[in-house]
Design a protein around this motif. Structure first.
Motif, PDB file in Angstrom:
ATOM      1  N   LEU A 193       1.051  -1.085   0.065  1.00  0.00           N
ATOM      2  CA  LEU A 193      -0.345   0.172  -0.266  1.00  0.00           C
ATOM      3  C   LEU A 193       0.576   0.951  -0.091  1.00  0.00           C
ATOM      4  O   LEU A 193       0.175   2.407  -1.067  1.00  0.00           O
ATOM      5  CB  LEU A 193      -1.055  -0.046   0.806  1.00  0.00           C
ATOM      6  N   ILE A 194       2.046   1.588   0.734  1.00  0.00           N
ATOM      7  CA  ILE A 194       2.710   2.884   0.828  1.00  0.00           C
ATOM      8  C   ILE A 194       3.300   2.995   0.326  1.00  0.00           C
ATOM      9  O   ILE A 194       4.677   2.237  -0.010  1.00  0.00           O
ATOM     10  CB  ILE A 194       2.893   2.498   2.383  1.00  0.00           C
ATOM     11  N   THR A 195       4.075   3.953  -0.097  1.00  0.00           N
ATOM     12  CA  THR A 195       5.009   4.809  -0.480  1.00  0.00           C
ATOM     13  C   THR A 195       5.674   5.845   0.419  1.00  0.00           C
ATOM     14  O   THR A 195       6.667   6.040   0.466  1.00  0.00           O
ATOM     15  CB  THR A 195       4.636   5.977  -1.204  1.00  0.00           C
ATOM     16  N   HIS A 206      10.179   9.641  14.749  1.00  0.00           N
ATOM     17  CA  HIS A 206      11.422   9.946  14.493  1.00  0.00           C
ATOM     18  C   HIS A 206      12.328   9.084  13.586  1.00  0.00           C
ATOM     19  O   HIS A 206      13.967   9.520  13.628  1.00  0.00           O
ATOM     20  CB  HIS A 206      11.378   7.715  15.448  1.00  0.00           C
ATOM     21  N   PHE A 207      11.248   9.352  12.294  1.00  0.00           N
ATOM     22  CA  PHE A 207      11.453   9.760  10.822  1.00  0.00           C
ATOM     23  C   PHE A 207      10.434   9.590   9.996  1.00  0.00           C
ATOM     24  O   PHE A 207       9.832   8.861  10.452  1.00  0.00           O
ATOM     25  CB  PHE A 207      13.018   8.480  10.028  1.00  0.00           C
ATOM     26  N   HIS A 208      10.554  10.367   8.954  1.00  0.00           N
ATOM     27  CA  HIS A 208       9.953   9.863   8.207  1.00  0.00           C
ATOM     28  C   HIS A 208      10.736   9.901   6.435  1.00  0.00           C
ATOM     29  O   HIS A 208      12.061  10.514   5.995  1.00  0.00           O
ATOM     30  CB  HIS A 208       9.551  11.507   7.892  1.00  0.00           C
ATOM     31  N   LYS A 209      10.351   8.720   6.052  1.00  0.00           N
ATOM     32  CA  LYS A 209      10.741   7.683   4.641  1.00  0.00           C
ATOM     33  C   LYS A 209      10.692   7.580   3.787  1.00  0.00           C
ATOM     34  O   LYS A 209       9.624   7.205   4.232  1.00  0.00           O
ATOM     35  CB  LYS A 209      12.468   7.346   5.426  1.00  0.00           C
ATOM     36  N   LYS A 210      10.818   7.629   2.639  1.00  0.00           N
ATOM     37  CA  LYS A 210      10.262   7.366   1.622  1.00  0.00           C
ATOM     38  C   LYS A 210      10.764   5.325   1.577  1.00  0.00           C
ATOM     39  O   LYS A 210      10.774   5.264   2.329  1.00  0.00           O
ATOM     40  CB  LYS A 210      10.569   7.623   0.116  1.00  0.00           C
ATOM     41  N   VAL A 211       9.626   4.804   0.878  1.00  0.00           N
ATOM     42  CA  VAL A 211       9.894   3.018   1.671  1.00  0.00           C
ATOM     43  C   VAL A 211      10.405   2.424   0.458  1.00  0.00           C
ATOM     44  O   VAL A 211      11.872   1.868   1.078  1.00  0.00           O
ATOM     45  CB  VAL A 211       7.957   2.603   0.439  1.00  0.00           C
ATOM     46  N   GLY A 212      11.005   3.461  -0.478  1.00  0.00           N
ATOM     47  CA  GLY A 212      11.822   3.153  -1.759  1.00  0.00           C
ATOM     48  C   GLY A 212      13.377   2.794  -0.487  1.00  0.00           C
ATOM     49  O   GLY A 212      14.441   1.960  -0.602  1.00  0.00           O
ATOM     50  N   ASP A 213      13.462   4.247  -0.286  1.00  0.00           N
ATOM     51  CA  ASP A 213      14.597   4.098   0.521  1.00  0.00           C
ATOM     52  C   ASP A 213      15.770   3.779   1.355  1.00  0.00           C
ATOM     53  O   ASP A 213      16.267   3.299   2.340  1.00  0.00           O
ATOM     54  CB  ASP A 213      14.808   5.670   0.758  1.00  0.00           C
ATOM     55  N   LEU A 214      13.794   3.590   2.908  1.00  0.00           N
ATOM     56  CA  LEU A 214      14.217   2.589   3.507  1.00  0.00           C
ATOM     57  C   LEU A 214      14.372   1.080   3.739  1.00  0.00           C
ATOM     58  O   LEU A 214      15.231   0.868   3.990  1.00  0.00           O
ATOM     59  CB  LEU A 214      12.396   2.509   4.239  1.00  0.00           C
ATOM     60  N   LYS A 215      13.396   0.776   2.069  1.00  0.00           N
ATOM     61  CA  LYS A 215      14.122  -0.634   2.131  1.00  0.00           C
ATOM     62  C   LYS A 215      15.838  -0.728   1.621  1.00  0.00           C
ATOM     63  O   LYS A 215      16.686  -1.930   2.239  1.00  0.00           O
ATOM     64  CB  LYS A 215      13.177  -1.416   1.199  1.00  0.00           C
TER      65      LYS A 215
END
Length: 240
Positions: A193-195, A206-215
């Motif tokens: 679902l999420i981006t 604590h953090f705010h990241k794009k899912v692609g960057d997180l992975k």
């Protein structure tokens, strides 16, 4: 689309939100996660105008929401636990909300039909299971074709088939360019679902990241594992 600038909120001595700065854009599906009491619900209620911050501003489409209410017409909200008049039927609740909203936009009845709620229009709200009440709440959130959807634990209490129907609907609306904000404890359900993901703890982001960057950063395919890795690393750094 929605900008949160330096928001602080206290309840007595409890600091529920501490200097929160966030931007939510169209076409994003953003997960707001964190432990109980981290400030997620307070933040959502502040966006909806149900909680007034002690400091800071919230903007919707470039305008402050302070002392405004019309901006809420573009928001569909699904609470974690929907509370409705006990003796009203499902059909009466939906008709009442239609009259209150008095909206000229085309109604989105996808979930009404997919959940087959019309077959239950005669049932009183007090007789419904938690899952069926969730279906009513989901239907009402999407019904007026809003530009922004705020969904608080949307799949909690839903059976697997209904949860899948709702997830498919969320994806469909995201693809239309809508902004969707989801709070959830079930990280495994968010993968498709999420981006973007926002992790809150003790009233802070604590953090705010794009899912692609997180992975990519964690070299993990699953969001839950990626988050666990970041939190372990953060805890280790704090202890050293």
């Amino acid at each position: 689309m929605i900008k949160i600038k330096n928001i602080n909120k206290k309840f007595g001595k409890l600091e529920a939100l501490k200097d929160i700065n966030l931007t939510f854009n169209k076409g994003e599906c953003i997960a707001l996660i964190g432990p109980n009491g981290c400030g997620k619900t307070t933040l959502i209620k502040a966006i909806l105008g149900m909680v007034l911050p002690n400091k800071g501003t919230i903007e919707c489409n470039g305008k402050s929401i302070q002392n405004e209410y019309l901006y809420r017409e573009i928001i569909g909200y699904m609470p974690q636990i929907g509370r409705y008049p006990d003796t009203m039927t499902i059909g009466q609740i939906i008709e009442m909300i239609k009259k209150i909203r008095n909206s000229n936009s085309d109604l989105d009845e996808d979930l009404l039909k997919a959940f087959e709620l019309e077959k239950m229009f005669h049932k009183q709200m007090r007789t419904l299971s938690g899952g069926t009440t969730q279906k009513v709440s989901a239907t009402l959130a999407f019904l007026f074709n809003p530009d922004v959807l705020i969904l608080d634990e949307p799949t909690a209490g839903l059976d697997p088939l209904s949860a899948e129907i709702l997830k498919e609907k969320i994806i469909k609306e995201k693809e239309k360019g809508k902004l969707i904000l989801i709070t959830s404890h079930l990280l495994s359900e968010l993968d498709d679902l999420i981006t973007e993901i926002i992790f809150m703890q003790d009233g802070e982001v604590h953090f705010h990241k794009k899912v692609g960057d997180l992975k990519a950063e964690t070299n993990e395919d699953k969001i839950s594992k990626a988050i666990a890795q970041i939190l372990k690393k953060s805890k280790h750094e704090q202890n050293n």
